[in-house]
Design an enzyme around this catalytic site. Structure first.
Site, short mmCIF file in Angstrom:
data_model
loop_
_atom_site.label_atom_id
_atom_site.label_comp_id
_atom_site.label_asym_id
_atom_site.label_seq_id
_atom_site.Cartn_x
_atom_site.Cartn_y
_atom_site.Cartn_z
CB ALA A 1 10.84 3.19 -25.54
CG HIS B 1 -11.50 -9.68 3.92
ND1 HIS B 1 -10.70 -10.69 3.44
CD2 HIS B 1 -10.89 -9.24 5.06
CE1 HIS B 1 -9.65 -10.85 4.23
NE2 HIS B 1 -9.75 -10.00 5.23
CD GLU C 1 11.42 -5.56 -12.66
OE1 GLU C 1 12.08 -6.58 -12.90
OE2 GLU C 1 11.50 -4.93 -11.59
N GLY C 2 7.94 -6.07 -17.81
CA GLY C 2 7.41 -6.92 -18.89
C GLY C 2 5.98 -7.32 -18.63
#
Lengths: 258, 379
Positions: B129, B338, B363-364
């Site tokens: 999940a 760089h 967080e998504g």
């Protein structure tokens, strides 16, 4: 009893740019409480907490020193209240003019135990203001101060001197310019930032500004001539000796064994 | 966007001063050591950064959301890991208690969280999940005045040191899967609750992200946050605010990379002049700066909407979607500026490039943000 801290709202030299011709451009440099004055505020806050005294800030300068951002920035560093002398004529004030304005403001304040200042301003660095203020007020002036305590009718001051420290007992009030390392400055906390808006700010009138002189011209300072000295490090001991010799020849190293 | 208030500008100055002095010096070393900078936590607490959104009555700083977002941005400019430590503690653990907790839960937890006495974490993700948050399999079964938790969580930011966890668990198998979820406040020292070893990651290596195991973990019924069945709603609302925080983290990472690139462009000499004199480099810097400012404005807009009490979920999704990708673009250009040096650990842009990628995922993911935005557009 009041502990007054004189501070400068100054452009940060680290944000200034230097053009190819050597001209320093402060136009894009943000202003802030001068670095060494933040040390002075920290020392004063500690002293105020120890002795239950109010710690009051005092600044003089152009209109920008009286903005909400400038006053809250200073108050968030631990001051209880603020006195501000803001006048366009003070924008470009030199050491004498600044000291005169500070002394005039201080003359109207009761119950001052001590005036604490930074070692020097971060943008000019002349180290003159504390001495001139003390002279104008007739107060003793001590520099390189590393610690202060208040006793009845007197101040006990510790100073950094060559090779160590000294402790003095002087009659107050006095002007104390604290050493750059007299305290560790911490960033203002979030609660301090929010509380700053609720602290009193008193605007004081400005007297005519004493001019330090009129700038006629500036000239670039040429650095020391490169002499093309090269030191081989194949023999470290010989290289070290040669380096010391070269530094003595330049007057960088003095005294001690030849 | 309205100009920042004096207080918001001072928050930026103060956090930058703090981050330059206390956070930046540790950033490279903790990345190498894969360890969270716990020595910084008391200093973060002293400055008031662990309780910014918590009202003063609970011991917090009581700032607005935008000030908090600015603080996250400034921390991330110095160290992405330190920023996400504060963000997860604040947005994901403290905020849901503030928003959904009972008076008793607020009184018990908010002072400890606001002052850093305890750190918090948010436990939603499981092996099966992630993006499909409704598929949570961890169960919470009511037995008298207790719930019994069983299951596993993974990638829990702060899991290695947090003492208070917001745990999303299934209390019902009836109806739509997401409607059977509930949220709980779980203490670390509860018997049966164990914390595993964290994964070694591409970026934000110092961030603690271990798995959590719940084996017959008994918690009081009073640990339920909101009502039974509110878990998905609480999780989504929590992540709405969290997304603004991650957008701010992305802006900060990119800003740090831009500043490093400007400094490098001024001092690196090729063909007899600083590379910043080459138009190719100038254009990259201009594009980076423009990209960052666009992301910053989207992020501040979302925070401002939250402060004004308006719906901000869509704006937060837009900010996170843009800023995550922006940070990856900007840090990639920083490495390009760089050259070979940027590909080494000797320069901070290498770490920034690795750190930026996670802002497109946690967080998504970008894809979830697009779903949220599209759903709103087609409503």
């Amino acid at each position: 009893m009041k502990i007054v801290v004189a501070y400068k709202w100054a452009a940060d030299p680290q944000e200034a740019t230097v053009a190819a011709d050597g001209q320093v451009d402060f136009s894009r440099a943000k202003s802030a409480v001068s670095d060494y004055d933040a040390v002075a505020i920290t020392v004063a806050r500690h002293l105020g907490d120890t002795h239950g005294a109010d710690v009051v800030g005092l600044t003089v300068g152009g209109p920008e020193v009286a903005t909400g951002l400038a006053t809250k920035a200073a108050l968030s560093r631990g001051l209880d209240a603020l006195m501000v002398v803001a006048d366009p004529a003070l924008t470009a004030a030199g050491s004498t003019g600044t000291a005169q304005a500070l002394a005039t403001a201080l003359a109207g304040v009761d119950d001052i135990a001590v005036l604490i200042t930074g070692d020097s301003s971060v943008d000019v660095g002349a180290k003159l203001v504390p001495a001139v203020v003390g002279g104008l007020l007739g107060w003793p002036v001590l520099t390189e101060v590393t610690a202060v305590a208040i006793e009845p009718g007197a101040l006990v001051v510790e100073r950094a001197v060559s090779g160590g420290t000294e402790q003095l007992r002087i009659d107050g009030p006095a002007v104390l310019a604290v050493a750059t390392d007299a305290a560790t400055v911490k960033a203002p906390g979030m609660k301090d930032v929010l509380a700053a808006a609720k602290k009193p700010v008193q605007q004081l009138p400005a007297d005519p500004v004493v001019a330090d002189g009129t700038l006629r011209s500036t000239a670039r300072l040429s650095g020391p001539a490169r002499r093309g000295i090269q030191i081989s490090t194949d023999d470290p001991a010989a290289a070290a000796a040669e380096l010391v010799s070269a530094l003595r020849a330049d007057g960088v190293l003095i005294g001690g064994q030849q | 966007m309205a100009p920042l208030t004096d207080e918001q500008r001072l928050v930026r100055d103060s956090v930058r001063e703090f981050a330059d002095a206390e956070v930046a010096p540790l950033a490279a070393q903790i990345d190498i050591e894969h360890r969270p900078p716990l020595e910084t936590v008391p200093k973060l607490a002293e400055l008031g950064l662990l309780g910014m959104i918590v009202p003063a009555e609970y011991g917090g700083s009581g700032t607005d959301t935008l000030s908090y977002i600015i603080a996250i941005e400034e921390l991330a400019r110095a160290c992405a890991t330190t920023a996400v430590m504060v963000e997860a503690h604040t947005s994901l653990a403290t905020w849901p208690i503030l928003a959904f907790g009972t008076a008793q839960q607020r009184d018990r937890w908010l002072p400890a969280l606001a002052t850093g006495e305890k750190l918090g974490a948010f436990a939603l993700t499981e092996p099966g999940a992630g993006t499909d948050a409704g598929a949570v399999a961890t169960t919470a079964v009511r037995e008298g005045e207790e719930y019994v938790l069983n299951g596993q969580k993974v990638f829990i930011t702060g899991g290695g040191y947090a003492e208070v966890f917001i745990v999303i668990a299934r209390t019902s198998h009836e109806g739509a899967p997401h409607k059977g979820l509930s949220a709980f406040i779980v203490e670390r020292d509860t018997p049966g609750f164990t914390v595993g070893e964290g994964e070694r990651k591409l970026g934000i290596r110092a961030s603690s992200t271990p798995p959590l195991m719940f084996s017959d973990v008994r918690i009081p019924a009073g640990a339920l946050l909101g009502n039974e069945g509110d878990g998905f709603k609480i999780a989504m609302a929590t992540l709405d605010g969290g997304r603004t925080g991650i957008a701010a983290q992305a802006v900060g990472i990119a800003q740090g990379a831009l500043e490093a690139s400007i400094a490098y462009a001024k001092q690196r000499v090729q063909f007899g002049k600083p590379i910043g004199a080459q138009q190719a480099i100038q254009w990259m810097l201009a594009d980076m700066s423009t990209d960052i400012e666009a992301g910053r404005q989207l992020t501040y807009l979302a925070a401002g909407l939250e402060d004004s009490g308006e719906p901000f979920g869509e704006a937060a999704a837009r900010a996170k979607l843009f800023c995550g990708q922006m940070a990856s673009r900007v840090t990639g250009m920083a490495i390009q500026i760089h050259g070979g040096n940027g590909y080494t650990e000797a320069y901070p842009v290498e770490r920034a490039y690795r750190d930026a990628k996670i802002t497109e995922i946690y967080e998504g993911t970008n894809e979830v943000q697009r779903m949220i935005i599209a759903k709103s557009l087609l409503r």
